[in-house]
Design a protein around this motif. Structure first.
Motif, PDB file in Angstrom:
ATOM      1  N   ARG A 305      -0.748  -3.671   1.822  1.00  0.00           N
ATOM      2  CA  ARG A 305      -0.135  -2.814   2.852  1.00  0.00           C
ATOM      3  C   ARG A 305       0.839  -3.620   3.708  1.00  0.00           C
ATOM      4  O   ARG A 305       1.949  -3.163   4.003  1.00  0.00           O
ATOM      5  CB  ARG A 305      -1.220  -2.167   3.718  1.00  0.00           C
ATOM      6  N   THR A 306       0.428  -4.800   4.112  1.00  0.00           N
ATOM      7  CA  THR A 306       1.323  -5.656   4.895  1.00  0.00           C
ATOM      8  C   THR A 306       2.530  -6.064   4.069  1.00  0.00           C
ATOM      9  O   THR A 306       3.667  -6.065   4.561  1.00  0.00           O
ATOM     10  CB  THR A 306       0.562  -6.905   5.388  1.00  0.00           C
ATOM     11  N   ILE A 307       2.296  -6.385   2.810  1.00  0.00           N
ATOM     12  CA  ILE A 307       3.408  -6.779   1.944  1.00  0.00           C
ATOM     13  C   ILE A 307       4.398  -5.633   1.794  1.00  0.00           C
ATOM     14  O   ILE A 307       5.616  -5.825   1.842  1.00  0.00           O
ATOM     15  CB  ILE A 307       2.873  -7.242   0.571  1.00  0.00           C
ATOM     16  N   ARG A 308       3.877  -4.407   1.664  1.00  0.00           N
ATOM     17  CA  ARG A 308       4.797  -3.275   1.547  1.00  0.00           C
ATOM     18  C   ARG A 308       5.616  -3.117   2.827  1.00  0.00           C
ATOM     19  O   ARG A 308       6.823  -2.870   2.788  1.00  0.00           O
ATOM     20  CB  ARG A 308       4.035  -1.979   1.265  1.00  0.00           C
ATOM     21  N   ARG A 309       4.982  -3.265   3.988  1.00  0.00           N
ATOM     22  CA  ARG A 309       5.715  -3.134   5.253  1.00  0.00           C
ATOM     23  C   ARG A 309       6.798  -4.218   5.368  1.00  0.00           C
ATOM     24  O   ARG A 309       7.906  -3.945   5.835  1.00  0.00           O
ATOM     25  CB  ARG A 309       4.748  -3.227   6.433  1.00  0.00           C
ATOM     26  N   LEU A 310       6.475  -5.415   4.934  1.00  0.00           N
ATOM     27  CA  LEU A 310       7.459  -6.501   4.997  1.00  0.00           C
ATOM     28  C   LEU A 310       8.650  -6.211   4.076  1.00  0.00           C
ATOM     29  O   LEU A 310       9.797  -6.460   4.431  1.00  0.00           O
ATOM     30  CB  LEU A 310       6.801  -7.828   4.616  1.00  0.00           C
ATOM     31  N   SER A 334      -1.174  -0.632  -3.045  1.00  0.00           N
ATOM     32  CA  SER A 334      -1.849  -0.333  -1.779  1.00  0.00           C
ATOM     33  C   SER A 334      -2.194   1.139  -1.621  1.00  0.00           C
ATOM     34  O   SER A 334      -3.188   1.490  -0.983  1.00  0.00           O
ATOM     35  CB  SER A 334      -0.971  -0.769  -0.591  1.00  0.00           C
ATOM     36  N   GLU A 335      -1.380   2.025  -2.226  1.00  0.00           N
ATOM     37  CA  GLU A 335      -1.564   3.461  -2.010  1.00  0.00           C
ATOM     38  C   GLU A 335      -1.826   4.235  -3.299  1.00  0.00           C
ATOM     39  O   GLU A 335      -2.183   5.419  -3.237  1.00  0.00           O
ATOM     40  CB  GLU A 335      -0.316   4.028  -1.325  1.00  0.00           C
TER      41      GLU A 335
END
Length: 403
Positions: A305-310, A334-335
């Motif tokens: 999830r953090t990697i996707r946001r980055l 993540s999803e």
């Protein structure tokens, strides 16, 4: 074979020596020839007399004297003899391990007037000191062909009047982007190199050295620190990238106990230094992503999830279809694969010739149970992939996913 002491000093002194000579003499060819002569003399003299207390100063003096002799013999340099003599008469300068001359050399070799292959070749030859034969091996050409390419690049430098100087502050950001890109390209050439080698450790090492040098030269530029952090984090995985048979090991299957803990710690330190400047850029974001991978004890424990946001932030700063592809992969992990496939649709046309796109899509399709579509995507990835070792890895993944 060079004397061991000369070989050791070469790695430390070549970049400084060539950069200083180019600044003093005003010509890259003459600087290179003078440096090579100095090291040849050192190989003979040091074997008999021992290495001097200040090898860098010794080499510089020998190189400058040789340059004056050449100026006397060569009519092309006759008008410059006074300038060369003046350089010889300069007091011995201990500029420390990092100098303005070296920074000017790096910016000159990476100038945007040159095409990317020329920038990479010039940087590896004159900043790093890689022999022409090794350069030729990296570019899959003969040594004679590489020598001609270097000559053409130097002619382009002369014709375009490429300045070997540090850009003014208002122009530094754009020029630094060019330099950082060259360093990153050198690092990526160390993986799946055109020679067919899957890992060229020497190129990875030189890229990391260059990135670290830029941090020392430009300590207030956060993207230099960001790139250095990215390379440290990424290179930490080098010991686990290939198995005992030399086959590619995918990230999800790598033995993380083999990852280089010191490199990961270095990446963490470098990234903290970059973020402290509070000017976030693309390399810092990529380093943060690499850091998220490095901190996960297993693939399944990765904070996707953090990697996707980055990646989403990176896409706003530096939009590209490859960044969008990486965000889609993170979204799928993540999803769920449906989210990833939805993000792949808008970039399908742009990345149709990119085998990693089809490999990612095949993985997502297989996870959703669309076996026929997944098989077709795996086949397309195999068709586009230029490395036989990578094709074997794709076949292994396909067999596992479609079993």
């Amino acid at each position: 074979m060079p004397h061991p002491e000369v070989a050791e000093v070469f790695g430390a002194q070549w970049p400084r020596l060539v950069a200083t000579l180019r600044a003093d003499l005003g010509d890259l060819d003459l600087a290179e020839d003078a440096a090579q002569h100095a090291f040849a003399v050192a190989s003979e003299r040091w074997h008999a007399d021992g290495m001097p207390d200040a090898p860098g100063a010794w080499l510089l003096t020998v190189a400058r004297r040789w340059a004056i002799d050449q100026a006397r013999r060569d009519v092309r340099w006759a008008r410059r003899e006074d300038d060369v003599r003046a350089a010889l008469e300069l007091p011995q300068r201990d500029r420390g391990p990092i100098s303005d001359d070296l920074l000017a050399m790096i910016f000159g070799c990476c100038h945007r007037a040159l095409d990317e292959p020329a920038r990479v070749a010039l940087t590896l030859r004159y900043v790093v000191g890689l022999p022409t034969a090794s350069l030729a091996r990296s570019f899959l050409v003969t040594e004679a062909t590489m020598a001609k390419r270097l000559v053409r690049a130097k002619k382009k430098i002369a014709a375009s009047r490429v300045p070997f100087e540090v850009p003014d502050r208002d122009l530094l950001a754009d020029s630094l982007d060019d330099v950082l890109k060259v360093v990153y390209v050198i690092y990526t050439q160390g993986h799946a190199a055109p020679t067919g080698e899957l890992v060229r450790g020497d190129l990875c090492d030189e890229a990391r050295w260059l990135a670290g040098t830029l941090c020392d030269l430009l300590p207030e530029e956060p993207e230099a620190w960001g790139l250095a952090a990215l390379l440290a984090y990424t290179d930490a995985r080098r010991p686990a990238r290939l198995d005992a048979d030399g086959e590619v090991v995918l990230l999800r299957d790598q033995d993380r106990s083999r990852w280089d803990a010191e490199a990961i710690a270095e990446g963490r330190r470098l990234l903290a230094r970059a973020l402290a400047i509070r000017r976030v850029g693309p390399y810092q974001l990529q380093a943060a992503i690499a850091g998220a991978h490095a901190s996960a004890p297993t693939f399944d424990d990765t904070d996707w999830r953090t990697i996707r946001r980055l990646y989403a932030v990176l896409a706003r700063l530096e939009p590209s279809p490859v960044v969008a592809l990486n965000e889609a992969v993170a979204a799928a992990l993540s999803e769920g694969p449906e989210s990833g496939l939805a993000l792949l649709s808008p970039i399908a046309e742009e990345l149709d010739g990119y085998h990693y796109f089809h490999l990612a899509r095949a993985d997502m399709l297989a996870t959703t149970g669309e076996r026929d579509a997944a098989r077709a995507a795996f086949d397309r990835a195999l068709e586009l992939c230029g490395s036989e070792a990578e094709r074997r890895a794709i076949r292994r993944v396909a067999a596992e996913k479609l079993a």
